[in-house]
Design a protein around this motif. Structure first.
Motif, PDB file in Angstrom:
ATOM      1  N   CYS A  89      28.217  32.680  87.617  1.00 51.87           N
ATOM      2  CA  CYS A  89      27.531  32.331  86.367  1.00 51.87           C
ATOM      3  C   CYS A  89      26.389  31.365  86.691  1.00 51.87           C
ATOM      4  CB  CYS A  89      28.496  31.662  85.388  1.00 51.87           C
ATOM      5  SG  CYS A  89      29.060  30.043  85.947  1.00 51.87           S
ATOM      6  N   VAL A 116      24.061  28.152  84.446  1.00 50.43           N
ATOM      7  CA  VAL A 116      23.909  27.470  83.164  1.00 50.43           C
ATOM      8  C   VAL A 116      22.650  26.602  83.147  1.00 50.43           C
ATOM      9  CG1 VAL A 116      26.391  27.378  82.682  1.00 50.43           C
ATOM     10  CG2 VAL A 116      25.311  25.455  83.818  1.00 50.43           C
ATOM     11  N   ASP A 147      35.005  28.167  87.797  1.00 49.06           N
ATOM     12  CA  ASP A 147      34.548  29.143  86.808  1.00 49.06           C
ATOM     13  C   ASP A 147      33.438  28.540  85.946  1.00 49.06           C
ATOM     14  OD1 ASP A 147      35.854  27.330  85.229  1.00 49.06           O
ATOM     15  OD2 ASP A 147      37.404  28.698  84.502  1.00 49.06           O
ATOM     16  N   TRP A 148      33.021  29.291  84.920  1.00 49.26           N
ATOM     17  CA  TRP A 148      31.897  28.842  84.088  1.00 49.26           C
ATOM     18  C   TRP A 148      32.163  27.496  83.416  1.00 49.26           C
ATOM     19  CZ3 TRP A 148      32.283  27.907  78.868  1.00 49.26           C
ATOM     20  CH2 TRP A 148      33.400  28.430  78.200  1.00 49.26           C
ATOM     21  N   ILE A 191      23.894  30.011  78.890  1.00 48.06           N
ATOM     22  CA  ILE A 191      24.726  30.483  80.005  1.00 48.06           C
ATOM     23  C   ILE A 191      24.604  31.987  80.225  1.00 48.06           C
ATOM     24  CG2 ILE A 191      26.758  30.752  78.480  1.00 48.06           C
ATOM     25  CD1 ILE A 191      28.452  29.701  80.913  1.00 48.06           C
ATOM     26  N   GLY A 228      29.112  33.763  81.112  1.00 46.95           N
ATOM     27  CA  GLY A 228      30.054  32.905  80.398  1.00 46.95           C
ATOM     28  C   GLY A 228      30.948  33.708  79.474  1.00 46.95           C
ATOM     29  N   THR A 242      33.540  38.522  80.552  1.00 48.42           N
ATOM     30  CA  THR A 242      32.345  37.682  80.508  1.00 48.42           C
ATOM     31  C   THR A 242      31.199  38.402  79.812  1.00 48.42           C
ATOM     32  OG1 THR A 242      31.702  38.489  82.686  1.00 48.42           O
ATOM     33  CG2 THR A 242      32.927  36.430  82.622  1.00 48.42           C
TER      34      THR A 242
END
Length: 254
Positions: free
Chosen positions: A45, A47, A190-191, A219, A222, A231
């Protein structure tokens, strides 16, 4: 001529030191807005986070944002002059849409970053346009290369990052992120953990305990916006409730 006299009256004139003052003013505009933003790339991911300041009690907070979706797969955080940011977002969306129409697939993040940087560079050499006073941090989830994080500046420089920051507290944020990501290709976890790292970065360098309405988070990779498992393939902004969950998780760790 003494100092910068005369050299900064025109966008395209080099000073006797080889500096373009108008470009330097564009960089100053990025910090003058007094908003710091951060981008972090995780394993699956990426962000972007920004402070959210509503300057007037009468303003509708939902109309104030620095996070924008440029195409289904690419999103960004714009730091600097918000008026320039909106104009630049419109240009970026136009470029992404044109690419999709021409070639039949979404414009990859690095290609869009390169295109925006090329346009920015033209604004440093043509008299009909001034450079935009914004720094653009782009993220996307590439089907071939995984999460991507790029940043473009008003001079036309663009490059990929593991993590980056823009705004007045850039250096402090970069120092914090360097320590956290030492000898790593990307942020671990993880995210949720990547978002928490981003929040922790802003919180530490600004010495602020954020409330859910004082932050914005965009994101890729996510949680799905429809609440189903799996996701989200494209870019989206987290809701205030989702941001609150992450702030709560950070508070519980402490």
């Amino acid at each position: 001529m003494s100092g910068s006299a005369g050299f900064d009256r025109h966008i395209t004139i080099f000073s006797d030191q080889g500096r373009l003052y108008q470009v330097e003013y564009a960089f100053k505009a990025i910090t003058a807005a007094n908003i710091t933003s951060v981008g972090v790339r995780g394993k699956d991911c990426a962000v972007v986070l920004s402070q959210k300041k509503v300057p007037d009690k009468l303003i509708d907070p939902s109309s104030v944002t620095h996070i924008f979706r440029l195409s289904p797969s690419v999103g960004c955080v714009m730091t600097g002059s918000i008026a320039d940011a909106r104009a630049w977002v419109n240009r970026a969306r136009g470029e992404a849409a044109e690419f999709r129409y021409k070639f039949g697939y979404e414009m990859p993040c690095d290609v869009l970053a390169k295109r925006l940087a090329n346009i920015s560079q033209v604004f440093t050499q043509r008299a009909y346009a001034r450079p935009y006073g914004v720094s653009t941090t782009l993220i996307s989830l590439d089907s071939e290369y995984g999460p991507q994080l790029y940043k473009c500046d008003p001079a036309g420089y663009y490059v990929g990052y593991k993590a980056t920051a823009s705004g007045p507290k850039t250096q402090e944020a970069l120092n914090f992120l360097e320590k956290k990501l030492k000898n790593k290709d990307s942020a671990e976890g993880d995210w949720k953990e990547v978002v928490e790292l981003g929040i922790a970065t802003l919180s530490t360098v600004l010495s602020v305990d954020f409330k859910k309405n004082e932050l914005e988070v965009g994101i890729v990779g996510g949680p799905r916006s429809d609440g189903k498992d799996g996701t989200e393939p494209g870019f989206r902004a987290l809701t205030e409730e989702e941001i609150d969950d992450r702030l709560q998780a950070i508070a519980d760790k402490d």
